[in-house]
Design an enzyme around this catalytic site. Sequence first.
Site, mmCIF file in Angstrom:
data_model
loop_
_atom_site.group_PDB
_atom_site.id
_atom_site.type_symbol
_atom_site.label_atom_id
_atom_site.label_comp_id
_atom_site.label_asym_id
_atom_site.label_seq_id
_atom_site.Cartn_x
_atom_site.Cartn_y
_atom_site.Cartn_z
ATOM 1 N N ASP A 1 56.600 -10.841 -11.050
ATOM 2 C CA ASP A 1 57.942 -11.444 -11.001
ATOM 3 C C ASP A 1 58.967 -10.730 -11.878
ATOM 4 O O ASP A 1 59.996 -11.304 -12.231
ATOM 5 C CB ASP A 1 57.864 -12.920 -11.417
ATOM 6 C CG ASP A 1 57.347 -13.105 -12.837
ATOM 7 O OD1 ASP A 1 56.844 -12.131 -13.423
ATOM 8 O OD2 ASP A 1 57.452 -14.237 -13.357
ATOM 9 N N GLU A 2 58.706 -9.457 -12.190
ATOM 10 C CA GLU A 2 59.569 -8.769 -13.153
ATOM 11 C C GLU A 2 59.569 -7.269 -12.871
ATOM 12 O O GLU A 2 58.531 -6.693 -12.540
ATOM 13 C CB GLU A 2 59.035 -9.052 -14.563
ATOM 14 C CG GLU A 2 59.854 -8.516 -15.691
ATOM 15 C CD GLU A 2 59.195 -8.818 -17.041
ATOM 16 O OE1 GLU A 2 59.798 -8.458 -18.061
ATOM 17 O OE2 GLU A 2 58.081 -9.385 -17.062
ATOM 18 N N ASP B 1 64.110 -10.636 -13.654
ATOM 19 C CA ASP B 1 63.014 -11.513 -14.059
ATOM 20 C C ASP B 1 63.187 -12.859 -13.353
ATOM 21 O O ASP B 1 64.198 -13.545 -13.541
ATOM 22 C CB ASP B 1 63.056 -11.695 -15.580
ATOM 23 C CG ASP B 1 61.796 -12.364 -16.121
ATOM 24 O OD1 ASP B 1 60.861 -12.604 -15.332
ATOM 25 O OD2 ASP B 1 61.754 -12.636 -17.332
ATOM 26 N N MET B 2 62.220 -13.203 -12.505
ATOM 27 C CA MET B 2 62.280 -14.480 -11.804
ATOM 28 C C MET B 2 62.203 -15.633 -12.804
ATOM 29 O O MET B 2 61.511 -15.535 -13.818
ATOM 30 C CB MET B 2 61.148 -14.598 -10.798
ATOM 31 C CG MET B 2 61.136 -13.505 -9.727
ATOM 32 S SD MET B 2 62.613 -13.500 -8.699
ATOM 33 C CE MET B 2 62.484 -15.102 -7.913
#
Length: 348
Positions: free
Chosen positions: A103-104, A9-10
């Site tokens: 982003d995940e 996860d960013m």
Amino acid sequence: MSRKIIHVDMDAFFASVEQVDNPSLKGKPVIVGGRTSKGVVCTCSYEARKYGVRSAMPGFIAAKKCPNGIFLPVRHSRYKEVSNQVFDILYSITDIVEPLSIDEAYLDVSDIDTPSIEIAQYIKNEVFKKTGLTISVGISHNKYLAKLASDWNKPDGIKIISEEMVPEILRPLSIKTVYGIGKKTIDKLNNIGVYTVNDLLNLPKDYFVELFSNQSWELYNRLLGIDNRPVQPNRETKSLGRETTLSSNTDDIDYLNHFLLLFSKDISYTLKKQNILSKTITIKIKTSDFSSHTKSKTIHHYTDSDDEIYSIACNLLKEINIHDNIRLIGLSVSNLSDKKIEQLTFLR
């Protein structure tokens, strides 16, 4: 054999991209979105979160909470470009990648001999080297625990939850950390003295079943750290959609339309990237009493235009006769077709 699942996860993704692209913003409270009186926050830096700013918060509230916040416009194409760099790193490790959002993602690395912790560290190093961004990584034997682990030490964290640690490691956690329990239910449980997973597990089973109805068995397993869902990399794309739960219930149409605009741009970008078109547009809302409503429109031609998707979505929202505040809004497109096939059909 126990599975090895990684969740990545960013960290504050949109805001972090802005800080990397403009180093003068580093260490400052960056807020992406919410620049107008009707705008909403898409995401914000950890510096802004210290003031209580959160995603999906109305911009005017964010400005009050964080008067020195730096509000920036949303740059979807740039975020997608960086996302592609990150996913290229993930796919270099395994094909068993399940994207959850821009982003995940989950990775199943069960068939890779390298220890999971080394794979996780490699991902973190490569992401930072190629993008300048940090990423939090969770490792466990199932998806639920891996996602829980990635949240454990954010930002730039890494955490392993082993089988031996479960369920004891879960018992002290707040019930707010359990996916599938809504705010109303949390408030109801808090009112009877239930605050932790352990408190929830100690409820009489009949009351537990009454409280959670059809999802009670799945939720009870989750509280014990049991989750048999596989990482699914090759699901056929039948629809593309985005949705969000609002920070507060609302009946403000302009506020809701702002989300539809963001979703339309994101979906359009994905359609064009995957070289596909859509013909059916659907909006979904949930009201404060948790009832769901959907409305769809199928047009006579295929499209990937964000303007067209947004226009139709706004009209659909107007057509839903709702007499209650809205807590969730979503937009999806379906009835998909490969663009090349459509072009060939048109030329016949």
